[in-house]
Design a protein around this motif. Structure first.
Motif, PDB file in Angstrom:
ATOM      1  N   GLY A   1       0.588  -1.492  -0.231  1.00  0.00           N
ATOM      2  CA  GLY A   1       0.158  -0.132   0.194  1.00  0.00           C
ATOM      3  C   GLY A   1       0.678   1.022  -0.311  1.00  0.00           C
ATOM      4  O   GLY A   1       1.186   1.202   0.598  1.00  0.00           O
ATOM      5  N   LEU A   2       0.217   1.839  -0.776  1.00  0.00           N
ATOM      6  CA  LEU A   2       1.045   3.696  -0.834  1.00  0.00           C
ATOM      7  C   LEU A   2      -0.057   4.869  -0.663  1.00  0.00           C
ATOM      8  O   LEU A   2      -0.816   5.094  -1.184  1.00  0.00           O
ATOM      9  CB  LEU A   2       1.901   3.501  -2.009  1.00  0.00           C
ATOM     10  N   SER A   3       0.483   5.423   0.481  1.00  0.00           N
ATOM     11  CA  SER A   3      -1.466   7.034   0.756  1.00  0.00           C
ATOM     12  C   SER A   3      -0.534   8.006  -0.392  1.00  0.00           C
ATOM     13  O   SER A   3      -1.732   8.551  -1.016  1.00  0.00           O
ATOM     14  CB  SER A   3      -0.642   7.730   1.863  1.00  0.00           C
ATOM     15  N   HIS A   4       0.735   8.004  -1.528  1.00  0.00           N
ATOM     16  CA  HIS A   4       0.716   8.175  -2.613  1.00  0.00           C
ATOM     17  C   HIS A   4       1.517   7.469  -3.586  1.00  0.00           C
ATOM     18  O   HIS A   4       2.305   7.058  -2.891  1.00  0.00           O
ATOM     19  CB  HIS A   4       1.307   9.604  -1.496  1.00  0.00           C
ATOM     20  N   GLY A   5       1.595   7.948  -4.629  1.00  0.00           N
ATOM     21  CA  GLY A   5       2.898   7.567  -5.500  1.00  0.00           C
ATOM     22  C   GLY A   5       2.491   6.451  -5.896  1.00  0.00           C
ATOM     23  O   GLY A   5       1.556   5.870  -6.216  1.00  0.00           O
ATOM     24  N   ARG A   6       3.852   5.998  -6.539  1.00  0.00           N
ATOM     25  CA  ARG A   6       3.492   4.124  -7.205  1.00  0.00           C
ATOM     26  C   ARG A   6       5.019   3.434  -6.487  1.00  0.00           C
ATOM     27  O   ARG A   6       5.705   3.599  -6.088  1.00  0.00           O
ATOM     28  CB  ARG A   6       3.927   4.492  -9.286  1.00  0.00           C
ATOM     29  N   GLY A   7       4.132   1.673  -7.154  1.00  0.00           N
ATOM     30  CA  GLY A   7       5.447   1.625  -6.920  1.00  0.00           C
ATOM     31  C   GLY A   7       4.799  -0.072  -6.015  1.00  0.00           C
ATOM     32  O   GLY A   7       6.576  -0.653  -5.463  1.00  0.00           O
ATOM     33  N   ILE A   8       3.457   0.098  -5.510  1.00  0.00           N
ATOM     34  CA  ILE A   8       3.472  -1.034  -5.267  1.00  0.00           C
ATOM     35  C   ILE A   8       3.453  -2.713  -5.622  1.00  0.00           C
ATOM     36  O   ILE A   8       3.482  -2.676  -7.351  1.00  0.00           O
ATOM     37  CB  ILE A   8       1.176  -1.306  -5.297  1.00  0.00           C
ATOM     38  N   GLY A   9       3.738  -3.655  -5.089  1.00  0.00           N
ATOM     39  CA  GLY A   9       4.212  -5.089  -5.969  1.00  0.00           C
ATOM     40  C   GLY A   9       5.201  -5.491  -5.271  1.00  0.00           C
ATOM     41  O   GLY A   9       5.928  -5.121  -3.846  1.00  0.00           O
ATOM     42  N   ARG A  10       5.977  -6.722  -5.047  1.00  0.00           N
ATOM     43  CA  ARG A  10       6.859  -7.297  -4.790  1.00  0.00           C
ATOM     44  C   ARG A  10       8.305  -6.061  -5.350  1.00  0.00           C
ATOM     45  O   ARG A  10       8.282  -6.817  -6.338  1.00  0.00           O
ATOM     46  CB  ARG A  10       7.118  -8.574  -5.214  1.00  0.00           C
TER      47      ARG A  10
END
Length: 291
Positions: free
Chosen positions: A63-72
């Motif tokens: 989880g990210l409240s802002h931005g990108r990069g969710i994943g492994r």
């Protein structure tokens, strides 16, 4: 905040930062943790940027409240974020964490902060100097002192050929830090001699966030540390929040929880990892910039 009751807790091996890296590298830490159950943690906003070199185990950004990069992710860098992240791992984590300042991202990695801000990015894209070949050598080295020596030599080589920030951008960031995020941005810009549009544009490009947002992150970071020892009302007054409700809103934005929950759960931060609290707030006065 960990969901595991069977984690041994992280084992941290801290490395003394060389004086050549002053203002660029805040800390270098060897990290190991073993657990029988998944560990989920909240990573609150902060002014340091972790460059993580993993020995193999992955970390899930769930989880990210802002931005990108969710994943492994295996090895990665997490840029400045005006918010918080939630991570998860299973069984084991082993990595080296290099905590860069926004100035260090530019001067050592040669990457404008804006390219990394509000994102979790793989090392291959963000810091190719720490490629698979380097990481193979790193993890083939059997001791932490040996690994830290490899990292020091790599950072020294990068520093020797790295770019430099525009002096007024570096100065503005230093003033934001020195005042605990309470510097008046308009006054800082006025002292640079540049137009507001130019100063904000160049600061955002090189640091990653606009000066007002960057100042809010720094102020939250200092307030978070102060909340460990003082009441919300006192912290709000000390750090220039308009009132206690304003402080609570900012803590929710940058940590995802109110101050009472934040202090009760006591999430780890970059500064707790390196073993050094953020610098205490100064009187709020800033040195004058000479263009």
């Amino acid at each position: 905040m960990s969901t595991s009751t069977e984690s041994s807790g992280p084992v941290l091996t801290r490395h003394r930062v060389r004086p050549e890296f002053a203002g660029l590298v805040a800390g270098i830490v060897g990290f190991q943790e073993w657990t029988n159950r998944p560990v989920i943690r909240r990573q609150v906003a902060g002014s340091l940027i972790p460059l993580v070199l993993s020995s193999g185990p992955t970390l899930d950004v769930v989880g990210l409240s802002h931005g990108r990069g969710i994943g492994r992710h295996e090895s990665f860098i997490a840029g400045l974020m005006p918010g918080y992240a939630t991570t998860r791992f299973d069984r084991v984590q082993e990595c080296v964490q290099i905590y860069l300042t926004p100035l260090g991202v530019v001067c050592l990695l040669g990457v404008p902060g804006r390219e990394l801000a509000e994102a979790v990015v793989g090392v291959a894209d963000a810091a190719p100097a720490f490629d698979d070949s380097f990481q193979d050598r790193l993890w083939a080295t059997p001791t932490w002192p040996g690994r830290f020596d490899l990292i020091d030599r790599k950072l020294l080589a990068l520093l020797a050929r790295g770019p430099r920030l525009e002096p007024f951008v570096s100065w503005m960031w230093q003033q934001i830090e020195a005042t605990g995020g309470r510097a008046r941005i308009g006054e800082l810009i006025g002292q640079t001699g540049w137009s507001e549009r130019h100063a904000i544009s160049r600061f955002t490009e090189q640091i990653g966030l606009g000066p007002k947002t960057a100042a809010r992150v720094v102020r939250f970071e200092r307030a978070h540390e102060a909340l460990r020892h003082d009441s919300s009302a006192n912290v709000a007054a000390r750090f220039g929040f308009s009132d206690q409700s304003h402080l609570i809103r900012e803590v929710r934005r940058f940590a995802g929880a109110p101050p009472t929950t934040l202090i009760r759960t006591n999430p780890s931060t970059a500064h707790s990892a390196i073993g050094r609290a953020p610098s205490p707030e100064s009187s709020g006065h800033s040195a004058r910039h000479e263009r």
